[in-house]
Each structure stands twice: as structure tokens, then as C-alpha cells.
Design a protein around this motif. Structure first.
Motif, PDB file in Angstrom:
ATOM      1  N   GLU A  97       6.071   6.555   1.135  1.00 57.33           N
ATOM      2  CA  GLU A  97       5.273   7.150   0.063  1.00 57.33           C
ATOM      3  C   GLU A  97       4.231   6.133  -0.365  1.00 57.33           C
ATOM      4  OE1 GLU A  97       8.212   7.986  -2.882  1.00 57.33           O
ATOM      5  OE2 GLU A  97       8.524   5.885  -3.402  1.00 57.33           O
ATOM      6  N   LYS A  98       3.149   6.647  -1.016  1.00 66.78           N
ATOM      7  CA  LYS A  98       2.072   5.757  -1.435  1.00 66.78           C
ATOM      8  C   LYS A  98       2.497   4.948  -2.643  1.00 66.78           C
ATOM      9  CE  LYS A  98      -0.809   9.323  -0.834  1.00 66.78           C
ATOM     10  NZ  LYS A  98      -1.977  10.210  -0.925  1.00 66.78           N
ATOM     11  N   GLN A  99       2.042   3.676  -2.682  1.00 63.83           N
ATOM     12  CA  GLN A  99       2.301   2.849  -3.862  1.00 63.83           C
ATOM     13  C   GLN A  99       0.974   2.384  -4.440  1.00 63.83           C
ATOM     14  OE1 GLN A  99       5.163  -0.286  -2.921  1.00 63.83           O
ATOM     15  NE2 GLN A  99       6.668   0.650  -4.264  1.00 63.83           N
ATOM     16  N   ALA A 141      -1.765   2.275  -2.776  1.00 65.18           N
ATOM     17  CA  ALA A 141      -2.821   3.095  -2.174  1.00 65.18           C
ATOM     18  C   ALA A 141      -2.867   4.456  -2.877  1.00 65.18           C
ATOM     19  CB  ALA A 141      -2.544   3.283  -0.688  1.00 65.18           C
ATOM     20  N   SER A 142      -4.080   4.827  -3.293  1.00 63.98           N
ATOM     21  CA  SER A 142      -4.238   6.201  -3.791  1.00 63.98           C
ATOM     22  C   SER A 142      -4.534   7.103  -2.603  1.00 63.98           C
ATOM     23  CB  SER A 142      -5.351   6.266  -4.836  1.00 63.98           C
ATOM     24  OG  SER A 142      -6.574   5.850  -4.241  1.00 63.98           O
ATOM     25  N   ASP A 143      -5.035   6.482  -1.551  1.00 64.43           N
ATOM     26  CA  ASP A 143      -5.315   7.244  -0.330  1.00 64.43           C
ATOM     27  C   ASP A 143      -5.210   6.278   0.849  1.00 64.43           C
ATOM     28  OD1 ASP A 143      -5.945   9.407   1.207  1.00 64.43           O
ATOM     29  OD2 ASP A 143      -8.125   9.088   1.042  1.00 64.43           O
ATOM     30  N   ILE A 144      -4.597   6.740   1.944  1.00 68.79           N
ATOM     31  CA  ILE A 144      -4.507   5.884   3.149  1.00 68.79           C
ATOM     32  C   ILE A 144      -4.496   6.799   4.361  1.00 68.79           C
ATOM     33  CG2 ILE A 144      -1.971   5.678   2.969  1.00 68.79           C
ATOM     34  CD1 ILE A 144      -2.423   2.758   4.120  1.00 68.79           C
ATOM     35  N   PHE A 184      -8.039   2.535   3.586  1.00 66.58           N
ATOM     36  CA  PHE A 184      -7.237   2.713   2.373  1.00 66.58           C
ATOM     37  C   PHE A 184      -8.093   2.628   1.119  1.00 66.58           C
ATOM     38  CE2 PHE A 184      -7.246  -1.839   3.180  1.00 66.58           C
ATOM     39  CZ  PHE A 184      -7.465  -2.389   1.927  1.00 66.58           C
ATOM     40  N   LEU A 195       0.863  -1.187   0.000  1.00 72.89           N
ATOM     41  CA  LEU A 195       0.000   0.000   0.000  1.00 72.89           C
ATOM     42  C   LEU A 195       0.899   1.235   0.000  1.00 72.89           C
ATOM     43  CD1 LEU A 195      -2.756  -0.988   2.606  1.00 72.89           C
ATOM     44  CD2 LEU A 195      -2.959  -0.921   0.099  1.00 72.89           C
ATOM     45  N   ILE A 196       1.951   1.168   0.853  1.00 70.45           N
ATOM     46  CA  ILE A 196       2.932   2.240   0.914  1.00 70.45           C
ATOM     47  C   ILE A 196       4.322   1.604   0.878  1.00 70.45           C
ATOM     48  CG2 ILE A 196       1.448   3.807   2.230  1.00 70.45           C
ATOM     49  CD1 ILE A 196       3.024   2.959   4.749  1.00 70.45           C
TER      50      ILE A 196
END
Lengths: 521, 294, 322
Positions: A82-84, A86-89, A99, A70-71
Motif C-alpha cells: 500500500e502507498k505510504q 507516495a501519493s502516486d507511484i 512517484f 514510498l510504499i
């Protein structure tokens, strides 16, 4: 004159070409049909590419290239994420993390796209105690992952767990694997076949004891990696790796500390040296329950006798600086200084005399059988000899040392002192976890038992106030040092050398390689 | 008396067998070279305290890895110790380990071999089985197991070597005893009232010991190499004890910084091995009555 | 006179892969003090087994199955080994066939000769003196010097003299000489025989002289025992045996002795047929298959020992008194 059909003229031009390549090592990062290839050294054979079972950092490097979490840890100078996927977490509460996944991230092999079901599957399989995975403690506070939509979900914790953001989610245990692929193949544990990838690279060839070749994942939609192929070449011996680097066989390798001093003086042409403080921690410990060491004054005498600077000079050739505890600088809980700062032989002798050993005694220092440990132990033994303690160095295979020092049946008392290095993730709880009373007979070789320490360790993982965590962990290291059983040595350094045509992307401790962020200079 | 009988009966100048052996040995150039190397090694081991220029254990981490110089003839190692002094003391340890191990295994082999050869059948069978099982176990695997059990030390090394080489001597002694037991002079001795102990020690032992001593001189370099090999693998003598194997091993770790460390540990090892091998072979030839040389 | 050695009904078997070999069967033999008794027979007739049994040095696979061996009135059969060792060397001694192998090659003669006196309390110097004296008696020149030498410095004849000296050193009551001259050439043989005769004045014990050579036996023995295939077939005073041999085998043996053949012939006479297999003995007389005078009864039953005259007995039905 003919060499098997090779004419003399032909032979000469070929030889000249070979000579030319040999004199300009490693400048040919771009080669072989116009492909850009990065060649890095792999220091161990590859055994297990499973997030729950991974063994070394070499496994991590490959897994981070073929999967995503996710990150992720951000390469660079500072620890951060940083986010991977996940567009939002967001941490909605101390025990709830919501997430949202990026849409349309495909799995290779026709297993559809990455969904919240995959996230649930990947994390819950590690947390499930029945699976007995090596990294289950990373997820031990996980209650469940709720799937709220194809691309959204909520991670529920049993109680607050601060290491989540530093050592679980952005590290190996946070990687997401394909539930469908695992179920289609009916596999419980991934070995060297990764089944389905969602990262920037996929595995082209895999020879676990020789070379692993990664190539671009054609389905990858994110930022395009600079290199078409990564050649991860297995070279176990450090000297051989250095020679391979100088010969242009590899563009990047980690180095033993012994090489750093020499390379700092004289670097091979067109190369750069990286030396970063490591997060790991080295200490000299002593069991506190048998023989002379039962007496705290004996242990304190050792604390006052050891010339730590000299140990570091001998073992790390002056490259490493002294540690103030088990938590490295830059991390939460780092202690500004040791309680015993300088050797004081007179004090040590007095403590020994008070304890009834005015002429010292005989004991052993158990160490792992590798140069830094053996050198450190020899210098430590020389320090101890000055107060009359004759400590013999006993090198072990790491397994044998653990078997003896961690022996519940009582083998532990055969060894007085030991010098140990533990590896570390960026959350302080990763360091203190091994010294609680429960770990006596496992990893707590000093048999250090302190109720306050145990209580702090239990409560601080759930403590939301960063300042309280910081002070709590500092206090825990004071308690360790006050027990007399510990002499903190160093965190050591991680060193690597690379071609100046390459800009590496590494974790802040220079331990992990992020190949998709490596760039040509 | 016949003339031949009379000629033989005339007393010859009193000559001891070993004088002939020494003369034969010195006539062999390789034998002389071997003897010289061995004698030099023994002298340097005995006088290590005078020959060494520094304390081989004295640490000076800040003076590490210095090039050879008038003060440090072979430079210093990674902990700043004087390599020349360590090599000299290493020779003492190599000699001590090999002599102890070889004499213990020689003794063990003699006793067990004579027991097997002269004792009752069941004992012979049991001992042969024991010898064969020990021999079938690779020495290095056995060493690994022992080091894991006992921890690395001089004592462990000697134990490993002794246990592994007793069968070598034992088998030879057994075969010799078996054939000597059937000889007429043993029968004659028994006919004149000698018991088993007297037969073994007065008659079989003197016949067996010569070839065995030659074998032992050939085994010494093998033992030194095993010790160095174990030390190189980190299974040998405990640091900081200087041995050629550990000097070699440390040298290998830092070969790119201090290549002379490998030479300092390796060269005496090679020379000693050659010396004892030359000496052993020359001794074997010198003792061999079939090679009828002056 | 009380016999020195009295063997009665002695049988010895060897356990071999082929089965039990009956090497000696119902041997009777008496040696009186001071007498020289010869044992004669072909190779393999059991002479050596017999002396080994007397010495208690039978091979491991041999077993005494019947009979008794009395020596100086003491029963030797089943004597424990330490008691045996006490008798050997002191009361019983032996000289072997091959002087080249019967001395230990790596030990000096002095050491060997002192060593065998280990039961005496005398000082080393006295033991050495005694050894030198005996070397002189057996005709070793310059014994004070030569005693320090190793066996390979001596010729075969000299070595056999030394072996005899060693055997007589402890003044045994019975000396067993097992073909002591077979390995020597004719001149040396004559010298050794001469020596043995000469030593009778120094040594008052009895001698059991084993040989396949009737001529030698005739030269030194008082009485003789003829053996064939593990049995004693005839026992007589030496003169009687040569003048009136009673067993057909003894008679054939005498005709075959080259020394006694008077007419010139191109071939030596031999006894036809072969010695029977001792593992599978025929019924009847052991010699019947080769005997020119064998008759019905010889093949049917084994003959007993019959008395021909005083001190002359024979195992043959030709002299049966029943």
C-alpha cells in the motif's frame, strides 16, 4: 508489627492488590496515567537502525514505526503493498518508476518536510557500491533517482528488476531517511540514534539490551495509532518470554515451534495463538565435489533415504508441512510437488551399491547449534543409518558453519551433509540468488553448478511476463533437485501468541509487526 | 637395646595401610555414603546394557514427550527416546570421560611435574611458565576455542580437560618432587648408586602418588561437571550420544513441556558430584596421619 | 701400600648471591685400605662438603676449582655421572646423619634393600636372602619378618642399623659415615659405635668417619684429620694426636672436649672469636684471628703443611722448618 513503616493494614491491602493484578495477567493494557501501552517482546538486542545495514526483523519493526517508505507491505493474509509517502507511484516502463510524494509530511527535529531529495539520497546510498552496505543487492539494478520537483521524482533502473515491488520498495531498503539530518550530523551509518523521524512513532528511551520505548510522534498527520506507547522489551530466551507472557509482562511474543503443539492443546487464559507458514526454507544439502558425494548416485540415494515427514515430526513436532522447494506456497514460482516424494530404501541401497558403497560410509551432518536443527539432523541421521550411511551430527555456531562450508580455501570438504535454513523475502529471486555458480565458496554450500540455472536466475529478474517467471523458477527448483544435492524439508512456520485484548497487525507470514496498525480488541 | 626400642622392634600383626584406610573410611558416614554412590554409579555404568529398558538411540518422534509410565520410567524426550535408558548410558559416558581425562591428566601431570622438579633449572622454568600460562586461561574460553577448531566431540572434551588440568597435577608433583629431592633418603639412594630414573620412579613416585590419587578422586566430579557444562552449552559430546549435560540441555529447551527431563539429567549429576566429593574428602582424612583415629 | 682414596690439593667453591664461598681449600687426605680415618671439626668446617665431593654428590652451585680425587687409582674428578653411579653403592657407600629421614617412608625395607642391588644379576630371592643376612649382622632381631615392614615401624637406632646394612650390602671398598650417631641418644650412639667396630671383621674396606666428637673418633679411628674453616689443619695417628697435638686449634679443641675436662667448673671452656667468613677470607693463617699463639708472620702469609713426625703433619708456622 511494622514492615519498615508500612502498617499491617496497609500491607494487607497492598498485597491483596498485587494478588489481584497477578491473577488477571495482561488485561491492563491501558495503565499508567491513562496511557495505552502495548508491550511486545524483542528477541534480540538492537544494534543497527540503518535501512542499509539492518540485521534482524527486530530492527525492521522499529524502523517501520519511525520512518516510512514510498510504499509498504500491507499487513494481513495476502502479500501486497500500500502507498505510504507516495501519493502516486506508477511503473511507466520496465525501467522507470515515477512517484509523487504527499505534501507537508514533516521531519522531526526541524529538518523540514520529506522531499524527493530525501528519496534520492536514501536509495542511492544503498545502491552505491562504494558504501558496501549489507543490502546493496536490493538496489543493485538502480541507475539513479531523478528529482523532478520538490515532491516528485523518477526511479531509473539499469534493467527491469521485478523484485523491486515485493522485496525492495515495501521492505526495509525502501524506507526514506532525512538527507538534511544525516548531513547536519555528518553521519554515514545510523546505529541506535535515528536523528529525524517521519513515521507514526518516535523513540522515547533506548536501552538496546533491555527495553526500547516508542511514543507517538506529535508531528504525525496520518491515521492515529491506537497505542500511545510501544514497549519493546528485550527477552532473549524463548522460555523466559513465554513465562513473561503468562505473567502479563508482555502482550505479544513470537514462539519457538516446540511450544506450538503444547499451546494448541492448552492455551493460557485470554490469549490467542497465531501460526502462519513462513517464507523461509529449510533443506538438507550435500556438497557434490568431494568423497562419496561426488557420485550423483550417492546423492540420489540420500534423497531416497531421508524420511522427510519423520524429520519434520522430530524437528517441528508435526506443526510444519513438507516443502516442495525453496519458494513457499503463495509466491510466484512455487512448485506443486517434489520429484522424489516418498522414501524408498530399496532404491537408495541399490543406488549406493551401484556407486560402490554397498555398506555405506561415514560422514557428518553440520547444523546450527539450536534445537530444531539438532533434532532434524538426528532424525535424518537415523534415516541414513537404515541404508548404511553413518552420519554424525556436528552442531556449529552459525558463523562457524558458514566459515567451514563457505570456505574458499577448501574447508568445505570436511563436511558431507548440512541442514540449513535461509530467510526469504516475497520475491522468488531472493531464494534462487544463493545457488548460482558465483556463490560457490560463499553461500552455495552444495557447490551446485548448472549453467541453465545461472542463466535463468539472471534473466528472470528482468522478465515481465509473470507466467514465464512462474515457470522459470519452478524449472530452477527441478534442476536443483535433479542434481541430487538437495532434499527440501519445509518452510517452517512462524508462531506468535498475543493477549485477546490486542488485535495484532502482522505481515502475511506473521514475522513482522506493524505497531501503528495494532488495535485494542 | 632400650625398652622403647625393644617394644617397637616387636613385630606387630601384619597390617596393610589400605586396610586402615578402608576402616577409617567406613567409620565416616559421609565417606560411606560417597562410596555407596560411586559404587552404584560404577555398577550401573558397567551393566548399562542390562539395566536400560530401551535402546537409548531409538527414535520415535510420534511418541515424544510422554509422561513417566511403567514402560518409560522417566518418560520420553523430544524425539521419543526413553529418558531412563539415556540417563543410564549417560552415566557410563560421564564415568568414561572423567576417568579417561583424570588418568591422562594425572599421568601428564606426574611426568611433567617430576621433570620440572627433578630436571635442570631451565626445564623447570619453562614448565612452570607453561603451567602458569595454561592456568591463566579460563577453561571455558579454552574449551570454546578448541571446539571451534576441532568440532565438538568426546575427544575434544577430553583434550580440553586434560590440557587444562595437567598444570593442576603438575604443580603439586613439582613442589613435592622439589622437596623430596632434598630429603636425605633420596641423597642416601643416590649415595648408594641410584640414577635419576631409579630415584624418580622408585622413590619420588611412591611418595607423590598417594596425595595425587586423592586429588584425582576430588577432580572426577569437576570433570563430570565440565563435561555437562560444555554439553549444556552445546559444545560437548555430539548428538545423539546421551550425556547428562545434553539431557539437561534438551530438558531446559522443553522445560515447560517436560520438566522431568531437567530433573532426569540434573539429579544424577548432583548425586555423582556429591558422591565423589564425599569420598574424596573422606579418603583425604583417612590418609592423613595427623588425624590419629582408629 | 697403595692408598685407596687419595685427595690432593682439592678446592671447592660455592656460587652464592653473596659471592664465591671458598668452602674447601687445598685439601690433602689419604685413606689406605682397611683403615678407619676420622674427620673432626666444628659445624661448617667443610666436613660434609668434603664427603659430598668424594661421593660426587656436591650441590648444583658447587664447583671443584682445583686438585684431584683418586679412588682405587681412578681419577674421580670430572667423571661422567653414569660412571659415578657405577662406583657409588658398589665401591663407595655412605651412611647419613639422620636415620629418621634417610629411609624412604613409603617403601618397605625389603624393597629398598633389593632395589639397591639392581646391578647384580642374582634372583630376587637371593637378593632378599642377602638383605636378610645383613639385617641379622647389624643386629635386627627376626629379620625374615621385619624386612617386610616400612621404616616407620623401626626406632631411630634400628633404622641406623638398617642404613648401615644397606651401605655394606654391596661390600664397598670405602664406607663414608657422616655423623652417623649425632641424631641418636647416648646409649644408642654407643651401640652403633660398637656395631661398627664389630663389623670390621665382616667388612674389609676402609671407613671415613666424620664427627664433631673427638671422643668417638678416639674410640674407633686409626688416624684423624682435623679440619678448620675449609682447610685440613692437622693429620696424625690417633694416639699421636691425643698425646702431642701440634696445631693450636687441635689443642684448644681437646681442652674443650667435655669428656676430657677433669676439674669441676661451672662453665665449659670455649674457643674465643668466630669462624671467618668464607666468602671474604682474611690474608694469612685462617686461624690467626682466634689463635692465642699467633705472631707477625701468621697474619702476613698463609702457612704451608709441615711435617712434625712420620704420618703427622700440621698447617702452622709454629712447626715451620723454613
Amino acid at each position: 508489627m511494622a514492615f519498615n513503616g508500612l502498617s499491617r493494614r496497609n500491607f494487607l491491602t497492598t498485597a491483596a492488590g498485587a494478588a489481584l493484578v497477578a491473577t488477571t495477567p495482561g488485561t491492563e493494557v491501558v495503565a499508567q496515567g491513562g496511557l495505552k501501552i502495548l508491550k511486545s517482546r524483542c528477541a534480540q538486542a538492537i544494534e543497527t537502525l540503518d535501512p542499509g545495514w539492518r540485521l534482524g526483523t527486530v530492527d525492521d519493526d522499529i524502523m517501520r514505526a519511525v520512518w516510512q517508505g514510498l510504499i509498504s507491505v500491507k499487513p494481513g493474509e495476502e502479500w501486497g503493498w500500500e502507498k505510504q509517502l507516495a501519493s502516486d507511484i506508477v511503473q511507466e516502463s520496465p525501467t522507470r518508476i515515477r512517484f509523487e510524494l504527499r505534501k507537508g509530511v514533516p521531519w522531526s527535529g526541524g529538518f523540514g518536510e520529506v522531499t524527493a531529495e530525501d528519496v534520492k539520497f536514501s536509495y542511492e546510498r544503498i545502491a552505491n557500491p562504494d558504501n558496501k552496505m549489507a543490502y546493496r543487492t536490493d538496489w543493485e539494478k538502480l541507475a539513479r533517482v531523478d528529482v523532478t520537483g520538490t515532491h516528485s521524482g523518477v526511479i531509473h533502473l539499469k534493467e527491469p528488476f521485478m523484485p523491486l515491488w515485493l522485496s525492495t520498495l515495501p521492505a526495509g531498503s525502501g524506507l526514506v531517511i532525512s538527507k538534511k539530518a544525516m548531513e547536519a550530523k555528518g553521519i554515514q551509518k545510523i546505529t541506535t540514534d535515528v536523528l529525524a523521524v517521519c513515521g507514526p512513532y518516535r523513540i522515547k528511551t533506548m536501552e538496546p539490551r533491555r527495553i526500547i520505548v516508542l511514543e507517538r510522534n506529535p508531528l504525525w498527520q496520518g491515521e492515529k495509532p491506537a497505542y500511545d506507547e510501544i514497549h519493546y522489551i528485550v527477552i532473549l530466551d524463548a522460555n523466559a518470554a513465554e513465562i513473561a507472557f503468562e505473567a502479563g509482562e508482555i502482550d505479544f511474543t513470537h514462539l519457538p515451534i516446540a511450544s506450538v503443539a503444547r499451546l494448541q492443546k492448552k492455551l493460557p487464559p485470554k490469549s490467542k495463538l497465531i501460526v502462519k507458514p513462513s517464507l523461509a526454507y529449510w533443506w538438507l544439502g550435500m556438497q557434490s565435489e568431494d568423497g562419496p558425494f561426488k557420485d550423483i548416485r550417492v546423492r540420489q540415494a540420500v534423497q531416497h533415504a531421508i524420511d522427510v515427514d519423520m524429520v519434520l515430526e522430530g524437528a517441528f513436532f508435526g506443526v510444519a508441512t513438507r516443502a516442495t522447494g525453496i519458494i513457499a506456497p503463495g509466491l510466484l514460482g512455487h512448485r506443486p510437488k517434489n520429484l522424489v516424494e516418498k522414501p524408498d530404501l530399496a532404491r537408495a541401497k541399490k543406488l549406493l551399491a551401484d556407486a560402490g558403497f554397498p555398506n555405506g560410509f561415514k560422514t557428518d551432518i553440520g547444523v546450527r547449534n539450536s534445537a530444531e536443527f539438532v533434532n532434524a539432523a538426528q532424525v535424518a541421521a537415523a534415516s541414513l543409518a537404515k541404508v548404511g550411511i553413518q552420519a554424525e551430527v556436528r552442531p556449529f555456531d552459525s558463523g562457524a558453519q558458514k566459515a567451514l562450508a563457505g570456505d574458499k580455501a577448501g574447508g568445505w570438504n570436511k563436511m558431507g551433509l548440512h541442514i540449513v535454513r535461509f530467510s526469504m523475502q516475497p520475491d522468488p529471486s531472493w531464494a534462487t540468488a544463493w545457488f548460482v555458480s558465483e556463490q560457490v565458496g560463499e553461500w552455495n554450500w552444495e557447490r551446485f553448478k548448472n549453467p541453465e540455472f545461472d542463466k535463468l536466475h539472471g534473466s528472470l529478474t528482468s522478465e515481465l511476463d509473470e507466467k514465464k517467471r512462474d515457470q522459470g523458477y519452478q524449472r530452477m527448483q527441478d534442476l536443483m533437485e535433479q542434481s541430487g544435492s538437495y532434499v527440501f524439508l519445509t518452510h517452517g512456520v512462524n508462531a506468535a501468541i498475543h493477549r485477546d485484548t490486542v488485535v495484532p497487525a502482522l505481515s502475511p507470514d506473521a514475522q513482522r509487526q506493524f505497531w501503528n496498525k495494532f488495535k485494542p480488541a | 637395646m632400650t625398652t622403647a626400642d625393644a617394644a617397637l622392634a616387636t613385630p606387630l600383626p601384619a597390617e596393610r595401610a589400605w586396610l586402615i584406610v578402608v576402616r577409617r573410611l567406613l567409620a565416616d558416614p559421609l565417606g560411606t555414603l560417597g562410596l555407596t554412590i560411586v559404587v552404584l554409579l560404577v555398577i550401573s555404568a558397567l551393566s548399562a546394557d542390562w539395566l536400560a529398558t530401551h535402546d537409548p538411540f531409538e527414535l520415535a518422534p510420534r511418541q515424544r514427550m510422554q509422561d513417566p509410565s511403567p514402560d518409560h520410567w522417566l518418560g520420553t524426550d523430544q524425539l521419543g527416546r526413553d529418558v531412563f535408558s539415556r540417563v543410564i548410558y549417560g552415566g557410563r559416558i560421564a564415568l568414561w570421560v572423567s576417568l579417561t581425562a583424570v588418568s591422562l591428566s594425572l599421568f601428564g601431570g606426574l611426568v611433567l611435574g617430576m621433570l620440572a622438579g627433578y630436571g635442570p633449572r631451565w626445564l623447570d622454568n619453562a614448565l612452570v611458565l607453561l603451567f602458569d600460562s595454561v592456568r591463566s586461561f579460563p577453561t571455558i574460553m579454552f574449551a570454546l576455542a578448541m571446539v571451534t577448531l576441532l568440532g565438538p566431540s568426546l575427544g575434544t572434551i577430553i583434550t580440553v580437560i586434560v590440557v587444562a588440568s595437567i598444570p593442576v597435577y603438575g604443580r603439586i608433583v613439582r613442589i613435592q618432587t622439589l622437596s623430596l629431592k632434598e630429603t636425605e633418603f633420596v641423597l642416601a639412594e643416590r649415595a648408594l648408586g641410584a640414577g635419576p630414573i631409579r630415584v624418580l620412579f622408585s622413590h619420588i613416585l611412591p611418595n607423590v602418588i598417594g596425595p595425587l590419587l586423592i586429588l584425582a578422586s576430588m577432580e572426577i566430579p569437576v570433570v563430570i561437571t565440565i563435561e555437562a557444562g560444555l554439553s549444556f552449552l552445546g559444545l560437548g559430546v555430539r548428538p545423539p550420544t546421551p550425556t547428562w549435560g545434553s539431557i539437561l540441555q534438551e530438558g531446559y529447551q522443553y522445560i515447560r513441556d517436560t520438566p522431568w527431563l531437567v530433573i532426569a539429567g540434573g539429579l544424577p549429576l548432583i548425586l555423582t558430584t556429591l558422591g565423589f566429593t564425599f569420598l574424596g574428602e573422606a579418603l583425604r582424612d583417612a590418609f592423613d596421619p595427623k588425624l590419629n583415629r582408629p | 701400600m697403595e692408598p685407596l682414596l687419595d685427595i690432593r690439593d682439592l678446592s671447592v667453591e660455592f656460587a652464592t648471591p653473596r659471592g664465591k664461598v671458598k668452602a674447601l681449600r687445598r685439601i690433602d687426605l689419604t685413606v689406605r685400605p682397611g683403615r678407619i680415618v676420622g674427620i673432626v671439626g666444628e659445624s661448617g668446617c667443610g666436613k660434609s662438603t668434603l664427603v659430598s665431593a668424594v661421593m660426587g654428590l656436591l650441590a648444583g652451585n658447587a664447583q671443584v676449582t682445583s686438585g684431584s680425587i683418586a679412588f682405587e687409582g681412578r681419577q674421580l674428578r670430572d667423571l661422567p655421572e653414569p660412571a659415578w653411579r657405577d662406583i657409588r653403592g658398589r665401591r663407595l657407600a655412605m651412611v647419613f646423619q639422620d636415620p629418621m629421614t634417610s629411609l624412604n617412608p613409603v617403601i618397605s625395607i625389603a624393597t629398598q634393600m633389593i632395589d639397591i642391588q639392581h646391578r647384580d644379576d642374582a634372583s630376587r630371592g637371593d637378593k632378599l636372602k642377602k638383605a636378610i643376612a645383613w639385617l641379622a649382622k647389624v643386629g635386627i632381631a627376626d629379620p625374615e619378618q621385619r624386612i617386610e615392614d616400612y621404616p616407620h615401624r623401626f626406632s631411630g637406632g634400628m633404622r641406623q642399623r638398617i642404613a648401615i646394612a644397606m651401605a655394606l650390602l654391596m661390600n664397598p671398598a670405602l664406607l663414608i659415615a657422616d655423623e652417623p650417631t649425632t641424631a641418636l641418644d647416648v646409649t644408642l650412639e654407643a651401640q652403633i659405635i660398637h656395631l661398627i667396630k664389630q663389623l670390621r671383621s665382616e667388612f674389609d674396606g676402609a671407613i671415613l668417619f666424620v664427627s664433631h666428637n673427638l671422643g668417638l673418633i678416639a674410640e674407633i679411628c686409626d688416624e684423624v684429620v682435623v679440619m678448620y674453616a675449609g682447610e685440613v689443619v692437622e693429620h696424625a695417628e690417633i694416639r699421636r694426636l691425643f698425646h702431642s697435638p701440634s696445631h693450636p686449634y687441635t689443642q684448644l679443641l681437646l681442652t674443650c672436649d667435655p669428656a676430657r675436662i677433669e676439674s669441676e667448673e661451672r662453665t665449659l671452656p670455649t674457643i674465643g672469636g668466630t669462624v671467618p667468613d668464607l666468602a671474604h677470607l682474611p690474608g694469612g693463617c685462617i686461624f690467626a684471628a682466634r689463635c692465642p699463639e699467633a705472631f707477625e708472620r701468621c697474619r702476613a702469609e698463609a702457612p704451608g703443611t709441615y711435617r712434625v713426625a712420620d704420618g703427622h703433619s700440621v698447617r702452622c708456622f709454629l712447626h715451620a722448618d723454613d
